[in-house]
Enzyme design. Sequence first.
Site, PDB file in Angstrom:
ATOM      1  N   GLU A  18      44.591  32.682  44.659  1.00 19.86           N
ATOM      2  CA  GLU A  18      44.516  33.167  43.270  1.00 19.86           C
ATOM      3  C   GLU A  18      44.918  32.071  42.296  1.00 19.86           C
ATOM      4  OE1 GLU A  18      43.130  35.829  42.521  1.00 19.86           O
ATOM      5  OE2 GLU A  18      43.378  37.247  44.165  1.00 19.86           O
ATOM      6  N   ASP A  40      33.888  36.999  50.838  1.00 18.71           N
ATOM      7  CA  ASP A  40      32.940  36.794  49.740  1.00 18.71           C
ATOM      8  C   ASP A  40      32.775  35.366  49.232  1.00 18.71           C
ATOM      9  OD1 ASP A  40      35.550  37.017  48.779  1.00 18.71           O
ATOM     10  OD2 ASP A  40      35.139  38.551  47.288  1.00 18.71           O
ATOM     11  N   GLU A  52      36.478  51.051  44.276  1.00 15.22           N
ATOM     12  CA  GLU A  52      36.842  49.910  45.128  1.00 15.22           C
ATOM     13  C   GLU A  52      36.122  49.943  46.472  1.00 15.22           C
ATOM     14  OE1 GLU A  52      37.709  47.351  43.675  1.00 15.22           O
ATOM     15  OE2 GLU A  52      39.667  46.858  44.444  1.00 15.22           O
ATOM     16  N   GLU A  92      32.241  41.762  39.125  1.00 15.30           N
ATOM     17  CA  GLU A  92      31.166  41.293  40.011  1.00 15.30           C
ATOM     18  C   GLU A  92      29.809  41.899  39.692  1.00 15.30           C
ATOM     19  OE1 GLU A  92      34.191  41.919  40.982  1.00 15.30           O
ATOM     20  OE2 GLU A  92      34.848  40.157  42.106  1.00 15.30           O
TER      21      GLU A  92
HETATM   22  C1  DMJ Z   1      38.029  37.459  40.865  1.00 17.47           C
HETATM   23  O1  DMJ Z   1      39.314  37.017  40.729  1.00 17.47           O
HETATM   24  C2  DMJ Z   1      37.199  36.470  41.592  1.00 17.47           C
HETATM   25  O2  DMJ Z   1      35.877  36.709  41.289  1.00 17.47           O
HETATM   26  C3  DMJ Z   1      37.404  36.511  43.080  1.00 17.47           C
HETATM   27  O3  DMJ Z   1      36.527  35.672  43.795  1.00 17.47           O
HETATM   28  C4  DMJ Z   1      37.312  37.880  43.655  1.00 17.47           C
HETATM   29  N1  DMJ Z   1      37.227  38.878  42.674  1.00 17.47           N
HETATM   30  C5  DMJ Z   1      38.051  38.815  41.516  1.00 17.47           C
HETATM   31  C6  DMJ Z   1      37.643  39.881  40.542  1.00 17.47           C
HETATM   32  O4  DMJ Z   1      37.213  41.031  41.122  1.00 17.47           O
END
Ligand code: DMJ
Length: 938
Positions: free
Chosen positions: A147, A294, A388, A406
């Site tokens: 993060e 992802d 979610e 997203e």
């Molecule tokens: C974001 O912080 C980024 O896109 C991350 O890759 C995963 N998703 C969150 C938001 O949903």
Amino acid sequence: MSEAGGGPGWGFPVPQRAPWSLVAATAALCLVSATSVWPAGAAPMSREERQKLGNQVLEMFDHAYGNYMEHAYPADELMPLTCRGRVRGQEPSRGDVDDALGKFSLTLIDSLDTLVVLNKTKEFEDAVRKVLRDVNLDNDVVVSVFETNIRVLGGLLGGHSLAIMLKEKGEYMQWYNDELLQMAKQLGYKLLPAFNTTSGLPYPRINLKFGIRKPEARTGTETDTCTACAGTLILEFAALSRFTGATIFEEYARKALDFLWEKRQRSSNLVGVTINIHTGDWVRKDSGVGAGIDSYYEYLLKAYVLLGDDSFLERFNTHYDAIMRYISQPPLLLDVHIHKPMLNARTWMDALLAFFPGLQVLKGDIRPAIETHEMLYQVIKKHNFLPEAFTIDFRVHWAQHPLRPEFAESTYFLYKATGDPYYLEVGKTLIENLNKYARVPCGFAAMKDVRTGSHEDRMDSFFLAEMFKYLYLLFADKEDIIFDIEDYIFTTEAHLLPLWLSTTNQSIPKKNTTSEYTELDDSNFDWTCPNTQILFPNDPLYAQSIREPLKNVVDKSCPRGIIRVREESFRSGAKPPLRARDFMATNPEHLEILKKMGVSLIHLKDGRVQLVQHAIQAASSIDAEDGLRFMQEMIELSSQQQKEQQLPPRAVQIVSHPFFGRVVLTAGPAQFGLDLSKHKETRGFVASSKPYNGCSELTNPEAVMGKIALIQRGQCMFAEKARNIQNAGAIGGIVIDDNEGSSSDTAPLFQMAGDGKDTDDIKIPMLFLFSKEGSIILDAIREYEDVEVLLSDKAKDRDPEMESEEQPSSENDPPNQSAEQIITSSSQDPDLAEQAAPEERALSPPPEPAGAPSPAEMDNAANISPSEQNSDPTENHESTSLGGECTDLDDQPQEPSETEEDSNPNVSWGQKAQPIDSILADWNEDIEAFEMMEKDEL
Ligand code: DMJ
């Protein structure tokens, strides 16, 4: 991801093998928009309307950012319900989600480049000054490496990228001297100790001040990390190296990627969700494109675009083929096991996978992108937001929605690719829903439960970093943006990195495990530069024609038709294997199938039925494997059922001025009194009862008569409180927890139990609020005296009359003031000091679902209660009735399977039987993986 706005389609030739230094720019050009020329099915949207929507996005951003700056800054995030900053350590811990908070003004940093995209250059200049003046990166706080990288390092680099762009233009940021970059470098060095593992995979967390593995660091003992956590560094780290010339960052990020690539499951070419950072063993062997994986895939493709390194494209393509072969079951994307990729690992999808259609646009694979996006949109239309997680028959699995961007991201990229105004309408719906359901006086609040419309006191920084960027860009013309967005790539947090980095400081040795000295096969470039002429051959309605067959896929879902069944079943005309949800314990045919699969049915004394599988008793290895899957489905279904049997949460919505229905609090139901799911909501002004605990006859009946009485938890039974306020003439009751600081954000909701006697005499609705939610009402009373609320099972649309009294305005927003006053007036009602009686607490534990299998039983057994013996307890006839409307899905031809079998000798589908002992050996692994999945939280 980069795109371009307004070119005349994709009319340039597809490069088969571009010189690598040109690749970034070329790949970026692949997303040239067709917006200005492309006619489509949906009615075109006028420039005027697009501008109006763009302005609406600007106003919404001002509301979110303005409230953050006014009420939360320098805290990391805004808490929009209580209108204050979220400071780590000062709020109850929310677990891993708090690891994003490093006391470094997260939301400000994450918002930097959004300000420039939204043409707020002056505000950007101010924000950069604030970051330089106020932000400290040396806090004694343990943060997530992932993060911190995507949000803070990415935010600083995005800010730097646009600061130097503005400086070069000559008007703004003339004073800027790479200060953001210096901060980014400082942060980069702080993250590097995390990579001190033999594998090169980073530890998941690091202490910003003390690093890792020292006692004062309080971190460094973790053994596992998620694939996305280790594989989503290359864009930021490479950009940092190339901006500064310090190659170490790019080297470390490449090493981690190389290791992940080496560890991919070789026969399926898939990766698991979590990996041991020391041994490289897969800890969770399920594989999808959502949570936990992802952005690993995203970064492989984007690293190719940004860095022009073919090996990244080759890796991406290898994984992409595997995804399309196993995980993609259009329109669904379903997790599978890496070792048994034909075996679905879940019957639900998570919201993070909504980015995938956008990535498919970058890849150039538009058709499945359109299909998945359409499915997701229908789920959104059903619940206003994407929950979610949702099941394959589109029921809510996890009900929260933290304002994730997203879906907006994919909508934007699909619009750029197709030019179909349908996607503008989708964006308009997203804007409407955000304003209608998530907007609160002090910002935008995450949805705690999309079914009830209740809120959580949370506005994540990604909402500002991503959501507003994508929504604004969706409606913007080229001239609405002060720089050329085609020159940049979007990171996973939508931060902008310039494509010219591909040719700067490229001194990193390219360790290339697959194709260091070989030319990539031309097939790697298939579709990497899609041409509208190829994608939409003479058919402006192409995108619509792909959506059309799916238009009712959610409303009239036929899960059996869209779950993959074994290919050979289709080929031979044999019946597909028995699905758990179709199973009926009274059907002799089903019992016969169970026997073949080695599953025995035991009738327990309490009337429940237990299923136990002994793979060795199955008729064949294929039947044993069917049995394994059946058992897994049954366990998952059983836990889903238990969830559904719990009474869903209720909503307390404040409808009076200045809230106007915008604040929705999550409330626990009662097992007695009026059932709000069956009756119309109850609306009324609130009044505190006296005594406040409601344990004896009220001394202020005139005050609560015809109102909703507030009562404090404790001292007597809930039912007793209800009777006392009912006798005083109250039309409803709200019990407020006496446990100070409790909140539905951190504690599980429960139902208020009766008193063991007949409670039929209680006719009024009763709801329970934790202390934090309760204090929002108590504070409102102190401030406004007359506070009206709605008790319901689901938040109701705001009263249009009330709404018209107050139009959202960023400049003069009275609700902000009120919300601010709510915080300041935090003195406690003296009555609140009373303690709850222990006997009452004993009556209200979180319900333990009846018949829940014990962990031991979960290993190889599933219990179903008598009423569930037709295994779908919700009696969701949609999902079992395969009527005419659904036959198209059932009849959809499946992809040929030969290639799968041929290329995957380890996969035992078709005639290639897997020996029983190998199934048994895998058994434990599967169960383990399944249990991990059960525990999984996003
Ligand atoms: C974001 O912080 C980024 O896109 C991350 O890759 C995963 N998703 C969150 C938001 O949903």
